[in-house]
Scaffold this motif. Structure first.
Motif, PDB file in Angstrom:
ATOM      1  N   GLN A 122      92.059  73.059  87.535  1.00 48.59           N
ATOM      2  CA  GLN A 122      92.498  73.833  86.371  1.00 48.59           C
ATOM      3  C   GLN A 122      92.550  73.056  85.064  1.00 48.59           C
ATOM      4  N   LEU A 123      92.794  71.781  85.122  1.00 50.86           N
ATOM      5  CA  LEU A 123      92.886  70.958  83.910  1.00 50.86           C
ATOM      6  C   LEU A 123      91.895  69.819  84.005  1.00 50.86           C
ATOM      7  N   LEU A 124      91.129  69.640  82.950  1.00 46.91           N
ATOM      8  CA  LEU A 124      90.090  68.619  82.913  1.00 46.91           C
ATOM      9  C   LEU A 124      90.469  67.565  81.881  1.00 46.91           C
ATOM     10  N   LEU A 125      90.505  66.325  82.310  1.00 43.89           N
ATOM     11  CA  LEU A 125      90.785  65.209  81.408  1.00 43.89           C
ATOM     12  C   LEU A 125      89.497  64.412  81.242  1.00 43.89           C
ATOM     13  N   LEU A 126      88.895  64.502  80.053  1.00 38.83           N
ATOM     14  CA  LEU A 126      87.680  63.737  79.768  1.00 38.83           C
ATOM     15  C   LEU A 126      88.064  62.336  79.331  1.00 38.83           C
ATOM     16  N   ASN A 127      87.318  61.356  79.795  1.00 40.06           N
ATOM     17  CA  ASN A 127      87.519  59.966  79.398  1.00 40.06           C
ATOM     18  C   ASN A 127      86.402  59.589  78.440  1.00 40.06           C
ATOM     19  N   HIS A 128      86.759  59.133  77.253  1.00 42.55           N
ATOM     20  CA  HIS A 128      85.766  58.725  76.264  1.00 42.55           C
ATOM     21  C   HIS A 128      85.743  57.204  76.162  1.00 42.55           C
ATOM     22  N   PHE A 129      84.532  56.637  76.236  1.00 48.87           N
ATOM     23  CA  PHE A 129      84.319  55.192  76.154  1.00 48.87           C
ATOM     24  C   PHE A 129      83.301  54.906  75.067  1.00 48.87           C
ATOM     25  N   ASP A 130      83.344  53.693  74.526  1.00 51.79           N
ATOM     26  CA  ASP A 130      82.294  53.303  73.591  1.00 51.79           C
ATOM     27  C   ASP A 130      81.092  52.798  74.387  1.00 51.79           C
ATOM     28  N   GLY A 131      80.048  52.373  73.683  1.00 52.32           N
ATOM     29  CA  GLY A 131      78.819  51.944  74.345  1.00 52.32           C
ATOM     30  C   GLY A 131      78.974  50.724  75.219  1.00 52.32           C
ATOM     31  N   ASP A 132      80.035  49.933  75.000  1.00 55.81           N
ATOM     32  CA  ASP A 132      80.282  48.747  75.813  1.00 55.81           C
ATOM     33  C   ASP A 132      81.246  49.023  76.967  1.00 55.81           C
ATOM     34  N   GLY A 133      81.642  50.281  77.146  1.00 56.84           N
ATOM     35  CA  GLY A 133      82.529  50.632  78.246  1.00 56.84           C
ATOM     36  C   GLY A 133      84.001  50.472  77.942  1.00 56.84           C
TER      37      GLY A 133
END
Length: 170
Positions: A122-133
């Motif tokens: 029901q709930l989605l948590l997106l993880n955002h990273f830069d190009g170096d992780g």
């Protein structure tokens, strides 16, 4: 922008299932645990995670099924080798189920653009990273279409992937 609950708060509220899809070949390469592993200090590579591991054990012990799928390039990166080598004593030991999918076998799967956690479907948590992780931030999504896409993608990866006990990284 609204404050996003912590992963701990979301897992605490989770009642049945949490799935985690990881699709990068490296994360936070300056992580002290990874650096200790690279230096050959296997013991130190686990100490930093103790509070998280205790928390995850508590989560699975109360009946939440936690599944983690990792899509990886082969030959695996140094970071993925590190993750593979600590998975038994970290993820598996606290009750997570972990599977691995070589990226070549994911070509025909529709995948979201970001790693994510999905809680109770029901709930989605997106993880955002830069190009170096390096971690940038989280984004909480409750839009049904995005949740359906992510849940479907996870299940497709899960059904095609190899359980940790059977996977041998190339």
């Amino acid at each position: 922008m609204a404050e996003v609950p912590s992963i701990e708060d979301l897992l605490t509220a989770c009642q049945h299932s949490a799935v985690h899809l990881e699709m990068r070949d490296g994360y936070m390469l300056d992580d002290p645990m990874f650096l200790a592993w690279k230096a050959g200090d296997v013991e130190a590579s686990g100490r930093a995670q103790s509070p998280w591991l205790t928390f995850m054990a508590d989560t699975t012990n109360r009946g939440v099924q936690v599944r983690r799928a990792r899509i990886v390039s082969e030959p695996v990166s140094e970071y993925i080798r590190f993750e593979y080598e600590i998975t038994d004593r970290h993820n598996i030991a606290v009750g997570e189920h972990v599977r691995w999918l070589p990226r070549r076998r994911a070509t025909d799967l529709a995948l979201p653009g970001n790693d994510f956690w999905l809680f109770d479907g029901q709930l989605l948590l997106l993880n955002h990273f830069d190009g170096d992780g390096n971690f940038i931030d989280h984004e909480l999504i409750s839009e049904p279409g995005v949740i359906k896409l992510s849940a479907t993608a996870f299940e497709a990866v899960w059904s095609r992937s190899t359980p940790h006990e059977e996977y041998q990284p190339a």
